[in-house]
Design an enzyme around this catalytic site. Structure first.
Site, short mmCIF file in Angstrom:
data_model
loop_
_atom_site.label_atom_id
_atom_site.label_comp_id
_atom_site.label_asym_id
_atom_site.label_seq_id
_atom_site.Cartn_x
_atom_site.Cartn_y
_atom_site.Cartn_z
N LYS A 13 1.08 -1.31 -7.97
CA LYS A 13 2.40 -0.68 -7.92
C LYS A 13 3.21 -0.98 -9.17
O LYS A 13 3.82 -0.10 -9.75
CB LYS A 13 3.17 -1.14 -6.68
CG LYS A 13 2.51 -0.84 -5.36
CD LYS A 13 3.32 -1.33 -4.17
CE LYS A 13 3.61 -2.81 -4.16
NZ LYS A 13 2.44 -3.67 -3.92
N ARG A 88 9.89 -3.15 2.50
CA ARG A 88 8.68 -3.77 3.03
C ARG A 88 8.54 -3.56 4.54
O ARG A 88 7.47 -3.80 5.08
CB ARG A 88 8.66 -5.27 2.74
CG ARG A 88 8.52 -5.62 1.28
CD ARG A 88 8.28 -7.10 1.14
NE ARG A 88 8.36 -7.54 -0.23
CZ ARG A 88 7.33 -7.59 -1.07
NH1 ARG A 88 6.15 -7.20 -0.68
NH2 ARG A 88 7.50 -8.02 -2.30
N ARG A 127 -6.52 -11.97 -12.20
CA ARG A 127 -5.19 -12.03 -12.83
C ARG A 127 -4.81 -13.48 -13.11
O ARG A 127 -4.30 -13.81 -14.18
CB ARG A 127 -4.14 -11.36 -11.93
CG ARG A 127 -2.74 -11.36 -12.55
CD ARG A 127 -1.76 -10.60 -11.70
NE ARG A 127 -1.55 -11.27 -10.43
CZ ARG A 127 -1.15 -10.65 -9.33
NH1 ARG A 127 -0.93 -9.36 -9.33
NH2 ARG A 127 -0.96 -11.33 -8.21
N ARG A 139 2.18 -17.74 -10.96
CA ARG A 139 3.15 -17.77 -9.87
C ARG A 139 2.63 -18.69 -8.76
O ARG A 139 1.43 -18.74 -8.49
CB ARG A 139 3.37 -16.37 -9.31
CG ARG A 139 4.10 -15.46 -10.24
CD ARG A 139 4.19 -14.03 -9.79
NE ARG A 139 4.12 -13.81 -8.36
CZ ARG A 139 4.05 -12.60 -7.81
NH1 ARG A 139 4.03 -11.53 -8.55
NH2 ARG A 139 3.99 -12.48 -6.49
N ARG A 150 -0.08 -13.10 2.52
CA ARG A 150 0.73 -11.95 2.12
C ARG A 150 0.09 -10.64 2.59
O ARG A 150 0.78 -9.71 2.99
CB ARG A 150 0.91 -11.93 0.60
CG ARG A 150 1.84 -13.04 0.11
CD ARG A 150 1.82 -13.22 -1.39
NE ARG A 150 2.30 -12.05 -2.08
CZ ARG A 150 2.00 -11.76 -3.35
NH1 ARG A 150 1.21 -12.55 -4.05
NH2 ARG A 150 2.48 -10.69 -3.92
#
Length: 194
Positions: A13, A88, A127, A139, A150
């Protein structure tokens, strides 16, 4: 042009939103970025959000709705914006609809990037490896355990947005597993009428 991107974490996204934001000269409103800025600045809302994100959970509607509403009022959003990671939940979607109505605005499209969750986990691991190799910082929620949490949270709370926006007639679905350029081309076809 006012757009929403839907899809699980890691679906691409942000990549697509960044491209379209540059092309159409409208801001990409990533709640993740806005929250990370608040955390980095150690604001009150940032401290609350940090504890939630560190646990691999999603922040409350109250926090996110407040951030989004204020951001939409900014001058650079006058021509439109791209919401990346918001709403969300269906209650957030309803709150957004009220916000936009109060502001005399409407959405032009809701684009969902459909992806395979196992592939997303591999993307996240890549990543992290690329960020680490480049000397960047990772992160705190970029680890397999937090990422799986998540994804579960996404399935339970965010996936119902597909049905919600299908019901409003605004939902367009794109294969997010395709090459980035192909995904972009498909999205641009959707946006031609807008």
């Amino acid at each position: 042009m006012r757009l929403i991107f839907l899809g699980p974490p890691g679906a691409g996204k942000g990549t697509q939103a960044k491209y379209l934001a540059e092309k159409y000269a409208i801001p990409q409103l990533s709640t993740g970025d806005m929250l990370r800025t608040a955390v980095a600045n150690e604001t009150e809302i940032g401290k609350r959000a940090k504890a939630v994100m560190d646990a691999g959970q999603l922040v409350s509607d109250e926090i996110v709705n407040q951030i989004v509403s204020e951001r939409i009022d900014a001058d650079d959003c006058a021509r439109g914006f791209i919401l990346d990671g918001y709403p969300r939940t269906v209650p957030q979607a309803r709150a957004l609809a009220r916000m936009l109505e109060e502001k005399g605005q409407r959405l032009d499209a809701v684009i969902e990037l459909k992806v395979d969750e196992d592939a997303l986990i591999r993307r996240m691991e890549n990543r992290v490896a690329e960020t680490t190799a480049a000397g960047g910082s990772v992160r705190s929620d970029d680890n397999p355990e937090a990422f799986r949490k998540r994804l579960v949270e996404y399935r339970e709370k965010t996936a119902p947005l597909s049905a919600y926006y299908a019901g409003t007639g605004e939902l367009k679905v794109v294969n997010g597993m395709a090459d980035v350029g192909d995904v972009t081309a498909e999205i641009e076809k959707i946006l031609i009428p807008a």
